[in-house]
Motif scaffolding. Structure first.
Motif, PDB file in Angstrom:
ATOM      1  N   ASP A   8     -13.519 -40.827 -30.083  1.00 40.41           N
ATOM      2  CA  ASP A   8     -14.736 -40.020 -30.072  1.00 40.41           C
ATOM      3  C   ASP A   8     -14.312 -38.560 -29.897  1.00 40.41           C
ATOM      4  N   LEU A   9     -14.235 -37.837 -31.013  1.00 39.99           N
ATOM      5  CA  LEU A   9     -13.731 -36.464 -30.973  1.00 39.99           C
ATOM      6  C   LEU A   9     -14.630 -35.543 -30.155  1.00 39.99           C
ATOM      7  N   ASP A  10     -15.921 -35.783 -30.142  1.00 39.22           N
ATOM      8  CA  ASP A  10     -16.814 -34.959 -29.316  1.00 39.22           C
ATOM      9  C   ASP A  10     -16.459 -35.092 -27.839  1.00 39.22           C
ATOM     10  N   ARG A  11     -16.127 -36.298 -27.449  1.00 36.96           N
ATOM     11  CA  ARG A  11     -15.743 -36.531 -26.041  1.00 36.96           C
ATOM     12  C   ARG A  11     -14.411 -35.867 -25.722  1.00 36.96           C
ATOM     13  N   VAL A  12     -13.483 -35.925 -26.660  1.00 40.13           N
ATOM     14  CA  VAL A  12     -12.180 -35.282 -26.474  1.00 40.13           C
ATOM     15  C   VAL A  12     -12.360 -33.773 -26.321  1.00 40.13           C
ATOM     16  N   VAL A  13     -13.192 -33.183 -27.191  1.00 43.27           N
ATOM     17  CA  VAL A  13     -13.451 -31.743 -27.124  1.00 43.27           C
ATOM     18  C   VAL A  13     -14.105 -31.390 -25.798  1.00 43.27           C
ATOM     19  N   GLU A  14     -15.061 -32.191 -25.353  1.00 40.75           N
ATOM     20  CA  GLU A  14     -15.749 -31.939 -24.088  1.00 40.75           C
ATOM     21  C   GLU A  14     -14.775 -31.953 -22.914  1.00 40.75           C
ATOM     22  N   ARG A  15     -13.888 -32.937 -22.889  1.00 37.78           N
ATOM     23  CA  ARG A  15     -12.912 -33.025 -21.790  1.00 37.78           C
ATOM     24  C   ARG A  15     -11.927 -31.874 -21.834  1.00 37.78           C
ATOM     25  N   LEU A  16     -11.519 -31.486 -23.035  1.00 39.27           N
ATOM     26  CA  LEU A  16     -10.585 -30.376 -23.184  1.00 39.27           C
ATOM     27  C   LEU A  16     -11.230 -29.065 -22.729  1.00 39.27           C
ATOM     28  N   GLU A  17     -12.479 -28.849 -23.118  1.00 39.92           N
ATOM     29  CA  GLU A  17     -13.195 -27.649 -22.679  1.00 39.92           C
ATOM     30  C   GLU A  17     -13.314 -27.607 -21.157  1.00 39.92           C
ATOM     31  N   ARG A  18     -13.595 -28.744 -20.562  1.00 40.20           N
ATOM     32  CA  ARG A  18     -13.722 -28.806 -19.103  1.00 40.20           C
ATOM     33  C   ARG A  18     -12.387 -28.459 -18.436  1.00 40.20           C
ATOM     34  N   GLU A  19     -11.282 -28.977 -18.963  1.00 36.87           N
ATOM     35  CA  GLU A  19      -9.967 -28.680 -18.395  1.00 36.87           C
ATOM     36  C   GLU A  19      -9.632 -27.197 -18.535  1.00 36.87           C
ATOM     37  N   ILE A  20      -9.971 -26.627 -19.681  1.00 33.25           N
ATOM     38  CA  ILE A  20      -9.696 -25.212 -19.903  1.00 33.25           C
ATOM     39  C   ILE A  20     -10.507 -24.360 -18.925  1.00 33.25           C
ATOM     40  N   MET A  21     -11.769 -24.694 -18.725  1.00 34.79           N
ATOM     41  CA  MET A  21     -12.608 -23.936 -17.802  1.00 34.79           C
ATOM     42  C   MET A  21     -12.119 -24.065 -16.365  1.00 34.79           C
ATOM     43  N   LEU A  22     -11.658 -25.259 -15.979  1.00 31.72           N
ATOM     44  CA  LEU A  22     -11.103 -25.434 -14.636  1.00 31.72           C
ATOM     45  C   LEU A  22      -9.893 -24.532 -14.435  1.00 31.72           C
ATOM     46  N   GLU A  23      -8.999 -24.522 -15.415  1.00 34.74           N
ATOM     47  CA  GLU A  23      -7.795 -23.689 -15.339  1.00 34.74           C
ATOM     48  C   GLU A  23      -8.175 -22.206 -15.262  1.00 34.74           C
ATOM     49  N   TYR A  24      -9.125 -21.793 -16.091  1.00 30.74           N
ATOM     50  CA  TYR A  24      -9.580 -20.404 -16.105  1.00 30.74           C
ATOM     51  C   TYR A  24     -10.167 -20.010 -14.747  1.00 30.74           C
ATOM     52  N   ASN A  25     -11.023 -20.874 -14.200  1.00 27.91           N
ATOM     53  CA  ASN A  25     -11.661 -20.563 -12.913  1.00 27.91           C
ATOM     54  C   ASN A  25     -10.649 -20.527 -11.780  1.00 27.91           C
TER      55      ASN A  25
END
Length: 51
Positions: A8-25
């Motif tokens: 499920d590519l939408d789910r993969v993108v969602e998890r990746l975005e969440r990880e990127i935002m965590l790292e950024y914050n």
């Protein structure tokens, strides 16, 4: 290739975005507290919150 159809590519993108935002914050927080006395700040938080 059959495996990619099951992902499920939408789910993969969602998890990746969440990880990127965590790292950024985390980096943003690190920058805010750099050079601050964290022990003192944590003590004030404990006093305020009654921890």
């Amino acid at each position: 290739m059959r495996f990619l159809k099951q992902v499920d590519l939408d789910r993969v993108v969602e998890r990746l975005e969440r990880e990127i935002m965590l790292e950024y914050n985390l980096k943003k927080l690190h920058g805010k507290f750099k050079g601050k006395n964290l022990e003192k700040l944590l003590g004030e938080v404990e006093d305020e919150w009654g921890i």
